[in-house]
Design a protein around this motif. Structure first.
Motif, PDB file in Angstrom:
ATOM      1  N   ALA A  69       0.849  -1.195   0.000  1.00 36.72           N
ATOM      2  CA  ALA A  69       0.000   0.000   0.000  1.00 36.72           C
ATOM      3  C   ALA A  69       0.883   1.244   0.000  1.00 36.72           C
ATOM      4  O   ALA A  69       1.886   1.308   0.706  1.00 36.72           O
ATOM      5  CB  ALA A  69      -0.909  -0.007   1.218  1.00 36.72           C
ATOM      6  N   ILE A  70       0.479   2.224  -0.769  1.00 37.89           N
ATOM      7  CA  ILE A  70       1.215   3.488  -0.834  1.00 37.89           C
ATOM      8  C   ILE A  70       0.731   4.371   0.307  1.00 37.89           C
ATOM      9  O   ILE A  70      -0.466   4.622   0.427  1.00 37.89           O
ATOM     10  CB  ILE A  70       0.969   4.190  -2.184  1.00 37.89           C
ATOM     11  CG1 ILE A  70       1.492   3.316  -3.327  1.00 37.89           C
ATOM     12  CG2 ILE A  70       1.611   5.574  -2.210  1.00 37.89           C
ATOM     13  CD1 ILE A  70       1.073   3.774  -4.706  1.00 37.89           C
ATOM     14  N   PRO A  71       1.623   4.845   1.167  1.00 35.95           N
ATOM     15  CA  PRO A  71       1.195   5.774   2.216  1.00 35.95           C
ATOM     16  C   PRO A  71       0.535   7.008   1.588  1.00 35.95           C
ATOM     17  O   PRO A  71       1.022   7.537   0.583  1.00 35.95           O
ATOM     18  CB  PRO A  71       2.499   6.152   2.930  1.00 35.95           C
ATOM     19  CG  PRO A  71       3.436   5.023   2.624  1.00 35.95           C
ATOM     20  CD  PRO A  71       3.052   4.549   1.246  1.00 35.95           C
ATOM     21  N   GLU A  72      -0.568   7.420   2.164  1.00 35.44           N
ATOM     22  CA  GLU A  72      -1.396   8.487   1.588  1.00 35.44           C
ATOM     23  C   GLU A  72      -0.601   9.721   1.180  1.00 35.44           C
ATOM     24  O   GLU A  72      -0.822  10.291   0.109  1.00 35.44           O
ATOM     25  CB  GLU A  72      -2.483   8.882   2.585  1.00 35.44           C
ATOM     26  CG  GLU A  72      -3.387   9.987   2.089  1.00 35.44           C
ATOM     27  CD  GLU A  72      -4.442  10.369   3.097  1.00 35.44           C
ATOM     28  OE1 GLU A  72      -4.141  11.218   3.947  1.00 35.44           O
ATOM     29  OE2 GLU A  72      -5.543   9.822   3.032  1.00 35.44           O
ATOM     30  N   GLN A  73       0.354  10.146   2.001  1.00 34.26           N
ATOM     31  CA  GLN A  73       1.049  11.396   1.721  1.00 34.26           C
ATOM     32  C   GLN A  73       1.949  11.320   0.485  1.00 34.26           C
ATOM     33  O   GLN A  73       2.429  12.345   0.014  1.00 34.26           O
ATOM     34  CB  GLN A  73       1.842  11.887   2.939  1.00 34.26           C
ATOM     35  CG  GLN A  73       3.045  11.049   3.298  1.00 34.26           C
ATOM     36  CD  GLN A  73       2.751   9.983   4.330  1.00 34.26           C
ATOM     37  OE1 GLN A  73       1.649   9.466   4.409  1.00 34.26           O
ATOM     38  NE2 GLN A  73       3.747   9.636   5.131  1.00 34.26           N
ATOM     39  N   PHE A  74       2.168  10.122  -0.067  1.00 36.08           N
ATOM     40  CA  PHE A  74       3.015   9.981  -1.249  1.00 36.08           C
ATOM     41  C   PHE A  74       2.217   9.719  -2.517  1.00 36.08           C
ATOM     42  O   PHE A  74       2.769   9.546  -3.590  1.00 36.08           O
ATOM     43  CB  PHE A  74       4.050   8.877  -1.038  1.00 36.08           C
ATOM     44  CG  PHE A  74       4.964   9.171   0.118  1.00 36.08           C
ATOM     45  CD1 PHE A  74       5.899  10.188   0.037  1.00 36.08           C
ATOM     46  CD2 PHE A  74       4.857   8.467   1.301  1.00 36.08           C
ATOM     47  CE1 PHE A  74       6.736  10.483   1.100  1.00 36.08           C
ATOM     48  CE2 PHE A  74       5.683   8.752   2.374  1.00 36.08           C
ATOM     49  CZ  PHE A  74       6.620   9.764   2.284  1.00 36.08           C
ATOM     50  N   VAL A 116      -9.668  15.110   9.774  1.00 30.28           N
ATOM     51  CA  VAL A 116      -9.965  15.276   8.350  1.00 30.28           C
ATOM     52  C   VAL A 116      -9.481  16.644   7.859  1.00 30.28           C
ATOM     53  O   VAL A 116      -8.888  16.759   6.782  1.00 30.28           O
ATOM     54  CB  VAL A 116     -11.474  15.087   8.085  1.00 30.28           C
ATOM     55  CG1 VAL A 116     -11.838  15.453   6.664  1.00 30.28           C
ATOM     56  CG2 VAL A 116     -11.871  13.647   8.359  1.00 30.28           C
ATOM     57  N   LEU A 117      -9.684  17.683   8.645  1.00 29.12           N
ATOM     58  CA  LEU A 117      -9.209  19.007   8.255  1.00 29.12           C
ATOM     59  C   LEU A 117      -7.676  19.058   8.220  1.00 29.12           C
ATOM     60  O   LEU A 117      -7.089  19.732   7.371  1.00 29.12           O
ATOM     61  CB  LEU A 117      -9.769  20.072   9.196  1.00 29.12           C
ATOM     62  CG  LEU A 117     -11.269  20.313   9.057  1.00 29.12           C
ATOM     63  CD1 LEU A 117     -11.772  21.205  10.169  1.00 29.12           C
ATOM     64  CD2 LEU A 117     -11.612  20.879   7.694  1.00 29.12           C
ATOM     65  N   GLY A 118      -7.030  18.320   9.105  1.00 30.31           N
ATOM     66  CA  GLY A 118      -5.569  18.238   9.073  1.00 30.31           C
ATOM     67  C   GLY A 118      -5.077  17.569   7.805  1.00 30.31           C
ATOM     68  O   GLY A 118      -4.093  18.006   7.192  1.00 30.31           O
ATOM     69  N   ARG A 119      -5.765  16.501   7.380  1.00 30.19           N
ATOM     70  CA  ARG A 119      -5.413  15.844   6.122  1.00 30.19           C
ATOM     71  C   ARG A 119      -5.582  16.817   4.960  1.00 30.19           C
ATOM     72  O   ARG A 119      -4.741  16.889   4.068  1.00 30.19           O
ATOM     73  CB  ARG A 119      -6.293  14.614   5.889  1.00 30.19           C
ATOM     74  CG  ARG A 119      -5.960  13.433   6.768  1.00 30.19           C
ATOM     75  CD  ARG A 119      -6.936  12.268   6.598  1.00 30.19           C
ATOM     76  NE  ARG A 119      -7.060  11.854   5.215  1.00 30.19           N
ATOM     77  CZ  ARG A 119      -8.165  11.267   4.718  1.00 30.19           C
ATOM     78  NH1 ARG A 119      -9.208  11.036   5.486  1.00 30.19           N
ATOM     79  NH2 ARG A 119      -8.207  10.907   3.460  1.00 30.19           N
ATOM     80  N   ALA A 120      -6.686  17.567   4.992  1.00 29.83           N
ATOM     81  CA  ALA A 120      -6.940  18.543   3.929  1.00 29.83           C
ATOM     82  C   ALA A 120      -5.845  19.600   3.913  1.00 29.83           C
ATOM     83  O   ALA A 120      -5.352  19.980   2.853  1.00 29.83           O
ATOM     84  CB  ALA A 120      -8.306  19.187   4.127  1.00 29.83           C
ATOM     85  N   ASN A 122      -2.758  19.301   4.924  1.00 32.56           N
ATOM     86  CA  ASN A 122      -1.529  18.702   4.386  1.00 32.56           C
ATOM     87  C   ASN A 122      -1.575  18.622   2.868  1.00 32.56           C
ATOM     88  O   ASN A 122      -0.566  18.865   2.198  1.00 32.56           O
ATOM     89  CB  ASN A 122      -1.308  17.306   4.970  1.00 32.56           C
ATOM     90  CG  ASN A 122      -0.759  17.357   6.369  1.00 32.56           C
ATOM     91  OD1 ASN A 122      -0.210  18.353   6.800  1.00 32.56           O
ATOM     92  ND2 ASN A 122      -0.932  16.270   7.090  1.00 32.56           N
ATOM     93  N   ILE A 123      -2.737  18.282   2.319  1.00 39.25           N
ATOM     94  CA  ILE A 123      -2.866  18.195   0.866  1.00 39.25           C
ATOM     95  C   ILE A 123      -2.728  19.579   0.255  1.00 39.25           C
ATOM     96  O   ILE A 123      -1.998  19.776  -0.715  1.00 39.25           O
ATOM     97  CB  ILE A 123      -4.206  17.539   0.473  1.00 39.25           C
ATOM     98  CG1 ILE A 123      -4.174  16.052   0.827  1.00 39.25           C
ATOM     99  CG2 ILE A 123      -4.482  17.728  -1.021  1.00 39.25           C
ATOM    100  CD1 ILE A 123      -5.500  15.352   0.693  1.00 39.25           C
ATOM    101  N   ALA A 127       2.116  18.502   1.849  1.00 39.29           N
ATOM    102  CA  ALA A 127       3.013  18.018   2.900  1.00 39.29           C
ATOM    103  C   ALA A 127       3.362  16.556   2.655  1.00 39.29           C
ATOM    104  O   ALA A 127       2.958  15.670   3.386  1.00 39.29           O
ATOM    105  CB  ALA A 127       2.344  18.191   4.264  1.00 39.29           C
ATOM    106  N   THR A 128       4.156  16.291   1.624  1.00 42.22           N
ATOM    107  CA  THR A 128       4.528  14.919   1.297  1.00 42.22           C
ATOM    108  C   THR A 128       5.517  14.340   2.301  1.00 42.22           C
ATOM    109  O   THR A 128       5.705  13.142   2.346  1.00 42.22           O
ATOM    110  CB  THR A 128       5.158  14.835  -0.111  1.00 42.22           C
ATOM    111  OG1 THR A 128       6.265  15.738  -0.159  1.00 42.22           O
ATOM    112  CG2 THR A 128       4.144  15.194  -1.167  1.00 42.22           C
TER     113      THR A 128
END
Length: 145
Positions: A69-74, A116-120, A122-123, A127-128
């Motif tokens: 699995a590819i880590p989400e941030q990549f 969820v807002l933190g993920r947003a 980072n995107i 923030a890779t």
């Protein structure tokens, strides 16, 4: 130390400039999108997309074995934004349904919303290299926003 084979990709825009005769701007745009003749298309290296991971395998491989699995941030930023959209909508709809959240409901909702807002965030800020578990909320919890 483990070894990994990592496949990376970037998107290279190819553009063309064609003139179309049509009664409206919308119809001209539709003609351009339906036009499959890319003779003379030009590669736009100046605006190529960011590099992202498209495959991971344990050890040295040609990519034919089971992938990890590819880590989400990549993952590709556009794919991450699309995946995140449904989560954001669901979390943000909750207080809209019932503005009078009880203290327990709010205590359950707030950490999920901040995650969820933190993920947003980072995107949005690409923030890779974000450290898993780091405060990704951009100070949201502290500011109360």
């Amino acid at each position: 130390m483990p070894r990994y084979t990592i496949e990376t990709t970037y998107r290279l825009p190819i553009y063309r400039q064609q003139t179309y005769q049509a009664p409206t701007l919308e119809e001209a745009c539709a003609l351009a999108l339906d036009d499959e003749d890319w003779t003379g298309g030009k590669e736009d290296h100046e605006t190529s997309g960011a590099t992202y991971v498209t495959g991971i395998w344990k050890g040295e491989t040609d990519g034919s074995g089971p992938s990890l699995a590819i880590p989400e941030q990549f993952d590709e930023a556009l794919a991450r934004k699309a995946d995140l959209f449904d989560d954001l909508v669901e979390v943000l709809k909750e207080p809209a349904r019932v503005m009078g959240l009880s203290r327990d409901q709010f205590a359950h909702w707030l950490p999920r919303a901040l995650t969820v807002l933190g993920r947003a965030d980072n995107i949005v800020h690409d923030a890779t290299r974000a450290t898993p578990g780091a405060d990704a909320g951009g100070g949201i919890a502290e500011s109360g926003q």
